[in-house]
Every structure is written in C-alpha cells, then in structure tokens.
Design a protein around this motif. Structure first.
Motif, PDB file in Angstrom:
ATOM      1  N   GLU A  68      24.375  -2.826  45.519  1.00 51.69           N
ATOM      2  CA  GLU A  68      24.386  -3.753  46.643  1.00 51.69           C
ATOM      3  C   GLU A  68      25.799  -4.012  47.144  1.00 51.69           C
ATOM      4  OE1 GLU A  68      22.918  -8.310  47.708  1.00 51.69           O
ATOM      5  OE2 GLU A  68      22.491  -7.414  45.750  1.00 51.69           O
ATOM      6  N   ARG A  72      20.035  -3.628  56.431  1.00 55.78           N
ATOM      7  CA  ARG A  72      19.768  -4.516  55.301  1.00 55.78           C
ATOM      8  C   ARG A  72      19.705  -5.979  55.735  1.00 55.78           C
ATOM      9  NH1 ARG A  72      23.715  -2.076  50.504  1.00 55.78           N
ATOM     10  NH2 ARG A  72      22.429  -0.262  49.966  1.00 55.78           N
ATOM     11  N   ARG A 107      22.395 -11.932  44.295  1.00 58.75           N
ATOM     12  CA  ARG A 107      21.826 -10.828  43.534  1.00 58.75           C
ATOM     13  C   ARG A 107      20.906 -11.363  42.440  1.00 58.75           C
ATOM     14  NH1 ARG A 107      26.192  -8.595  43.004  1.00 58.75           N
ATOM     15  NH2 ARG A 107      26.854  -9.316  40.965  1.00 58.75           N
TER      16      ARG A 107
END
Length: 406
Positions: free
Chosen positions: A245, A304, A387
C-alpha cells in the motif's frame, strides 16, 4: 481541460465502448479536417474537436483499464500507460517530421488514419468485464435455472446503494466528493508536477542544444532518447507499486528527490565540449529515470482513492461509479502542467538564464517530493492506522459472510 466533463459523461454510460467509439469518430473527423481544411477557422475547429476527442479517449480509456485489472494489478498496467504516453509525447513530432520529409503531408496523415483504424478495430473486439460477467451469469442461468438470480440481484442493489433516507446526501455530487479528497489532490499534484517538468525540458532543451552545441533539428530530437529510455521500466515500477500500500508513496517521493539534484546540475552545462555533451545526456537519463518512478504511483492512487471512498461509503457515486470522472480530473492536471511547464521554463530561461532555470526546476521537484511524501496515499501519520483499520474491516466482513453462510 474538457476531460472532466467527458469523464462525467463516460461514467453516466454503463459501457465504456460507446464513449471510446464516439471519441475515435471525433478524432477521425478532426484529422480529416486538418488534412483537407484550407480556411483558418476550419483548422481551429479541428484542433478543438481533436482536443475533445482526446479528452474522451483518455478518461474512458483509463477507466476501462482500471475496471479490467482491478486494484491488485493496476500498477503494472498503468506502467504501460505511462510508457505509451511518454513515447507518444517525445517521438510523435519526430516521426511526423521524418514522414513529412519523405512523403509530404500525405505520409503523416496516412499514419494517423492507420492508427485510428487499428484502434477502432480493437475497440470493437474488446469485451468489457461487466459484459463478460453478464454473459457468464446468463449462461449459468440457462443451465441451472433462474432461482438464484433474484437474490444475487437484490444483494448487489443493497451493497451498491445506501438506505433510501440517506441516498440523496450520499450521491448528491460525486464530483464534489472527489474534489474533497486530499488523497486525490495529492495524486493530481504529482501528475501535474510530472507534466510541468517533462514539458519544460521538451520546450527548452532543443533550443538550448541548437544554440550551445550548434546541433541540427535531428540532434535536438536525439537528445530526448536518454530522457525517454527509463520509461521502458514503467511496468516494473508499476509492479512495485502493486507490491504494498505504501510502495507508491515511497517510489514517487524517491523519484522527485532524485530529480531535484540532477535538474540543478544542468546549470553546469555551459559550453560545447564533449564532456558537456556527455554530462547533459547523463543528467537527462537520470531525470527521465526519476520521473518514470512518479507516473505509475499517481495513476494508481487515483483509482484507489475512488475505490476506498466507495468501500467506506457504499453508493457514494451511484450505480455508475466515478472512475472516469477521477481520471478526467487526472488528465486535467496533466494538461495544466503541459501549459505551465513551457511558459515557466521558457520565460525563466529567457529572462534569467539557463542556470537559474535549472535550480528552479530542481527546487520545484524537491517541494513536490515533500508534498507527496506527506500526502500521497493519505496523510503519512495515519498510514499505519488506516492499514490496521482496513485489515480489521476485512476480517469483520469475512466473519459476517461466514455467519450468513452458516
């Protein structure tokens, strides 16, 4: 700059094929007008139509690519896109000039007609992911009956739209929701900076080498090869972005950091010695490598961002989504950079000189590295928590699905 509107229209259409075919038709019409037009107003109209066609093709094309590959492999796919964009930008004028010298105006226009024709055939052959899924569902329905079709459709509707009471506030303005996202603005700014630097070098380098090295037009075109070659690694850089990421943030930041000193070092090129010519090619190669790092991360981040907004707020963009709109804004940023770059670099070089232009481009690159390091992919301080939260949400959804199945 018309790309934002074209992106909106592309999102409103369930199929990406229709906007692409319309764009190709407009491109073919504008090319014919440029080829055979004699009056100045016809040529101006042709250029406007050509820009409109490019806007449609860019936004709908990137949206189709993102729809096809999804989040997991989009970085590598976007790496091929950046390679194609850079190759067309640098080599298009050179190829057109060579063809014109060989066959006058018929040769470059003939190549343009051929490219449009091949693209048209490919558009007609493409089977979009949604259409393929529908065909597969129809085939399964005809083989096993239609008892499961209604529940599947019901689940899809419930996931795609918020409750009726909140629907108006959730999807009232998808474009406004996009523009409120700092993540999207960071990606747009990064792509804007890439366009500024590329167009700046594209505009000043030919004039510089002709006046300093006494090179011909051919030599001025060849000097762009070191700047372009690193873009061959675009798919590899995109694969790195797909690996994690935060890889996009790190790669883009590293690219602009690397670009800064080599842009400043261009101020050392002051004479026509062999050493100066070699150094120029080396510096341009390193600048090209650094900018090649930056394209895939910003491209991927746009898709994204849209996906994350839809995941957190189901139905935020309605049933049509906002991918084409987001990439329309992305192309607006690139167009704005192409406008600013030559004006800025050319003006500074003319008024203050080559050396001043070099360190100003280096400073701009360094500031862009700071901004992307802090904001690309979201505020850097919240990256760990985002995350962690994403993993928690994924685990919760998996548990919920297991509970429903049991």
């Amino acid at each position: 700059m018309k790309t934002a509107i074209c992106g909106y229209l592309a999102d409103r259409n369930k199929s990406r094929q229709l906007p692409l075919l319309v764009g190709l038709g407009a491109m073919a019409s504008s090319t014919l007008m440029l080829h055979f037009g004699a009056a100045i107003w016809i040529l101006i109209l042709a250029r406007v139509l050509q820009g409109l066609a490019a806007a449609v093709l860019y936004s709908a094309g990137l949206a189709l690519l993102y729809d096809s590959v999804g989040n997991e492999n989009v970085g590598e796919a976007m790496g091929y896109i950046t390679l194609a964009i850079t190759a067309g930008t640098f080599f298009g004028p050179s190829i057109g000039g060579v063809l014109y010298n060989v066959g006058k105006e018929a040769a470059p226009f003939g190549l343009a007609y051929g490219i449009i024709g091949v693209d048209l055939i490919l558009r007609l052959l493409v089977i979009e992911k949604g259409a393929a899924k529908s065909n597969e569902e129809c085939a399964n329905g005809s083989a096993y009956g239609t008892m499961d079709a209604a529940p599947a459709e019901s689940n899809h509707v419930s996931e795609s739209f918020p409750p009726a009471g909140n629907r108006q506030t959730e999807i009232s303005s998808p474009t406004l929701r996009l523009l409120k996202s700092p993540r999207l603005w960071a990606a747009l700014f990064g792509w804007f900076a890439v366009a500024v630097l590329l167009s700046a070098f594209e505009s000043v380098i030919p004039i510089f080498v002709q006046s300093t090295f006494d090179w011909t037009t051919a030599g001025a075109g060849i000097v762009f090869i070191p700047l372009f070659l690193p873009n061959l690694g675009g798919p590899l850089f995109g694969r790195i972005v797909d690996s994690s990421e935060q890889a996009g943030r790190l790669l883009a930041t590293a690219g602009f950091i690397l670009c800064s000193p080599f842009s400043v070092l261009l101020r050392l090129i002051q004479d026509s010695s062999t050493k100066a010519k070699i150094l120029l090619c080396v510096f341009l190669f390193m600048i090209g490598l650094s900018l090649a790092f930056c394209g895939p991360p910003t491209m991927v981040e746009v898709g994204r961002t849209v996906a994350d907004i839809e995941e957190k707020n189901p139905g935020a963009f309605g049933s049509e989504g906002a991918t084409a709109r987001a990439y329309g804004l992305y192309n607006c940023a690139f167009a704005a950079g192409q406008l600013v770059g030559p004006l800025w670099a050319g003006g500074v070089k003319t008024r203050l000189g080559w050396a001043t232009m070099a360190w100003m481009l280096g400073l701009a690159s360094g500031l862009t590295a700071l901004i992307l390091g802090l904001f690309l992919g979201g505020w850097v301080g919240s990256a760990h928590w985002r995350r962690k939260g994403s993993k928690t949400q994924t685990a919760q959804r998996a548990q919920e699905q297991e509970r429903l199945l049991s």
